[in-house]
Design an enzyme around this catalytic site. Sequence first.
Site, PDB file in Angstrom:
ATOM      1  N   MET A   1     -46.580 -20.438 -35.850  1.00 31.08           N
ATOM      2  CA  MET A   1     -46.880 -19.448 -36.895  1.00 31.08           C
ATOM      3  C   MET A   1     -45.619 -18.755 -37.404  1.00 31.08           C
ATOM      4  O   MET A   1     -45.440 -18.559 -38.598  1.00 31.08           O
ATOM      5  CB  MET A   1     -47.862 -18.401 -36.351  1.00 31.08           C
ATOM      6  CG  MET A   1     -48.377 -17.450 -37.403  1.00 31.08           C
ATOM      7  SD  MET A   1     -49.448 -16.177 -36.713  1.00 31.08           S
ATOM      8  CE  MET A   1     -50.859 -17.130 -36.191  1.00 31.08           C
TER       9      MET A   1
ATOM     10  N   LYS B   1     -49.745 -18.611 -63.596  1.00 31.10           N
ATOM     11  CA  LYS B   1     -50.902 -18.371 -62.721  1.00 31.10           C
ATOM     12  C   LYS B   1     -50.477 -18.439 -61.253  1.00 31.10           C
ATOM     13  O   LYS B   1     -49.393 -18.936 -60.945  1.00 31.10           O
ATOM     14  CB  LYS B   1     -51.973 -19.428 -63.020  1.00 31.10           C
ATOM     15  CG  LYS B   1     -51.496 -20.856 -62.784  1.00 31.10           C
ATOM     16  CD  LYS B   1     -52.393 -21.878 -63.452  1.00 31.10           C
ATOM     17  CE  LYS B   1     -51.901 -23.280 -63.131  1.00 31.10           C
ATOM     18  NZ  LYS B   1     -52.638 -24.306 -63.866  1.00 31.10           N
TER      19      LYS B   1
ATOM     20  N   ARG C   1     -63.482 -31.358 -65.951  1.00 30.78           N
ATOM     21  CA  ARG C   1     -63.343 -30.220 -65.060  1.00 30.78           C
ATOM     22  C   ARG C   1     -63.821 -28.988 -65.819  1.00 30.78           C
ATOM     23  O   ARG C   1     -64.975 -28.622 -65.739  1.00 30.78           O
ATOM     24  CB  ARG C   1     -61.868 -30.117 -64.644  1.00 30.78           C
ATOM     25  CG  ARG C   1     -61.598 -29.269 -63.471  1.00 30.78           C
ATOM     26  CD  ARG C   1     -60.128 -29.273 -63.112  1.00 30.78           C
ATOM     27  NE  ARG C   1     -59.278 -28.693 -64.147  1.00 30.78           N
ATOM     28  CZ  ARG C   1     -57.995 -28.399 -63.993  1.00 30.78           C
ATOM     29  NH1 ARG C   1     -57.392 -28.654 -62.843  1.00 30.78           N
ATOM     30  NH2 ARG C   1     -57.283 -27.870 -64.960  1.00 30.78           N
TER      31      ARG C   1
ATOM     32  N   TYR D   1     -45.522 -26.019 -28.788  1.00 29.84           N
ATOM     33  CA  TYR D   1     -46.929 -26.255 -28.465  1.00 29.84           C
ATOM     34  C   TYR D   1     -47.217 -27.731 -28.250  1.00 29.84           C
ATOM     35  O   TYR D   1     -46.777 -28.591 -29.013  1.00 29.84           O
ATOM     36  CB  TYR D   1     -47.823 -25.753 -29.608  1.00 29.84           C
ATOM     37  CG  TYR D   1     -47.979 -24.249 -29.640  1.00 29.84           C
ATOM     38  CD1 TYR D   1     -48.551 -23.559 -28.575  1.00 29.84           C
ATOM     39  CD2 TYR D   1     -47.551 -23.522 -30.743  1.00 29.84           C
ATOM     40  CE1 TYR D   1     -48.690 -22.180 -28.603  1.00 29.84           C
ATOM     41  CE2 TYR D   1     -47.692 -22.138 -30.794  1.00 29.84           C
ATOM     42  CZ  TYR D   1     -48.264 -21.475 -29.718  1.00 29.84           C
ATOM     43  OH  TYR D   1     -48.397 -20.120 -29.744  1.00 29.84           O
TER      44      TYR D   1
HETATM   45  C1  LIG Z   1     -51.710 -25.184 -64.402  1.00 23.27           C
HETATM   46  C2  LIG Z   1     -51.876 -25.622 -65.785  1.00 23.27           C
HETATM   47  C3  LIG Z   1     -50.768 -26.038 -66.537  1.00 23.27           C
HETATM   48  C4  LIG Z   1     -49.401 -26.244 -65.912  1.00 23.27           C
HETATM   49  O1  LIG Z   1     -49.398 -27.475 -65.224  1.00 23.27           O
HETATM   50  P1  LIG Z   1     -48.106 -28.063 -64.480  1.00 23.27           P
HETATM   51  O2  LIG Z   1     -48.539 -29.382 -63.976  1.00 23.27           O
HETATM   52  O3  LIG Z   1     -47.805 -27.093 -63.372  1.00 23.27           O
HETATM   53  O4  LIG Z   1     -47.006 -28.126 -65.471  1.00 23.27           O
HETATM   54  C5  LIG Z   1     -50.963 -26.317 -67.862  1.00 23.27           C
HETATM   55  N1  LIG Z   1     -52.198 -26.220 -68.434  1.00 23.27           N
HETATM   56  C6  LIG Z   1     -53.289 -25.855 -67.733  1.00 23.27           C
HETATM   57  C7  LIG Z   1     -54.603 -25.790 -68.416  1.00 23.27           C
HETATM   58  C8  LIG Z   1     -53.169 -25.554 -66.390  1.00 23.27           C
HETATM   59  O5  LIG Z   1     -54.263 -25.219 -65.688  1.00 23.27           O
END
Ligand SMILES: *Cc1c(COP(=O)(O)O)cnc(C)c1O
Length: 350
Positions: free
Chosen positions: A297, A36, A128, A244
């Site tokens: 930046m 993701k 969640r 800055y």
């Molecule tokens: C993002 C996610 C993972 C991976 O988690 P890490 O801590 O990056 O290993 C696994 N399961 C779910 C449901 C997630 O949202």
Amino acid sequence: MVEPIATAQLQINLSAIVENWKTLNTISGCAGAAVKANAYGLGAEQVSKALYEAGCRDFFVANWDEANQLKHIIPQNMISVLNGIDDDNIEFAKAHEFKPVLNTPYQIILWRENGGLCDLMLDSGINRLGIAKDQMDASLFDGLNIDIAMSHLASADEDSANNETQRTTYDNMRANIGSRRNSLANSAGIMLGTDYHYDLSRPGIALYGGIVCDALNAYIKPVVSIKARVLQTRMIRKGQGIGYNSTYICPEDMMVATASLGYADGYMRNFSSSGLESKGFASFEDRKLPIIGRISMDLITLDTRESVNIVEGDWIEIDFNLSEISKLSSISQYELLTNLGNRHVRQYDC
Ligand SMILES: *Cc1c(COP(=O)(O)O)cnc(C)c1O
């Protein structure tokens, strides 16, 4: 045709990602991959292709755009969409073989008529996303064709009693669901032991070099390195301020380099020095270069007193040891990675 050459380079070692996956696959018995957020900023297409070729068969994305991006890279039925379905995406979902991770009773109703393969998120205590304990009832899952019944740990990176509580809750919740496979552990969860492995683990951050618990230290290889070009070197006089708001006042006449990297590249302002005390570092020919003043930046400024050879046009390497720089900057390793790569040109080792 002459092309522009980037002056800040994000180098991604795909072989190290593959090695990290193989290691976690061996430790946990079977590992998928969380890809993701564009594989945590490193490039979902490149990472997924490399992991698929290495034998990975389960890929987790957050939303349908991310699934769509991968549809020609890996088989659709190996892609799980963690955020589930909604009224707007049900037609898209039905037209493809991606697996929605069903999170709510409403999503189950939406999906049930369709009857395709799906995954399921059981909320065992992170509170969640997922079916809650008090929403469980015997007929809820009737007619579903469930591949993975998963749950997600809230505190896997801590030595917390919550982990065992969640595992027990998960065991009770999944008992009579009739899923083909079960899955609980993320990266840190894998290191909690075999009780947490089930049929499949779902590492993300550790694939990309993140060390989110001490036990991972022995196994995980670094993946990301950042190089930036020196654009200018100059002598700055004692008493002059750098950058800055002049937050760094030169304690003596000193050589300072300005290099091509900034917060727009994901090198966040937290790496600005606090007065004379640096929080970000680079290196040149094995010499340490403390970052001084504010991160801009597009630019950083460095104290080059220890490195007399450095000249305009040289490349410096930014210290990007995730666990160390996370402590120095108070930014999580997850955010440090996902902030990278919006402007950076990514370079892969293969
Ligand atoms: C993002 C996610 C993972 C991976 O988690 P890490 O801590 O990056 O290993 C696994 N399961 C779910 C449901 C997630 O949202």
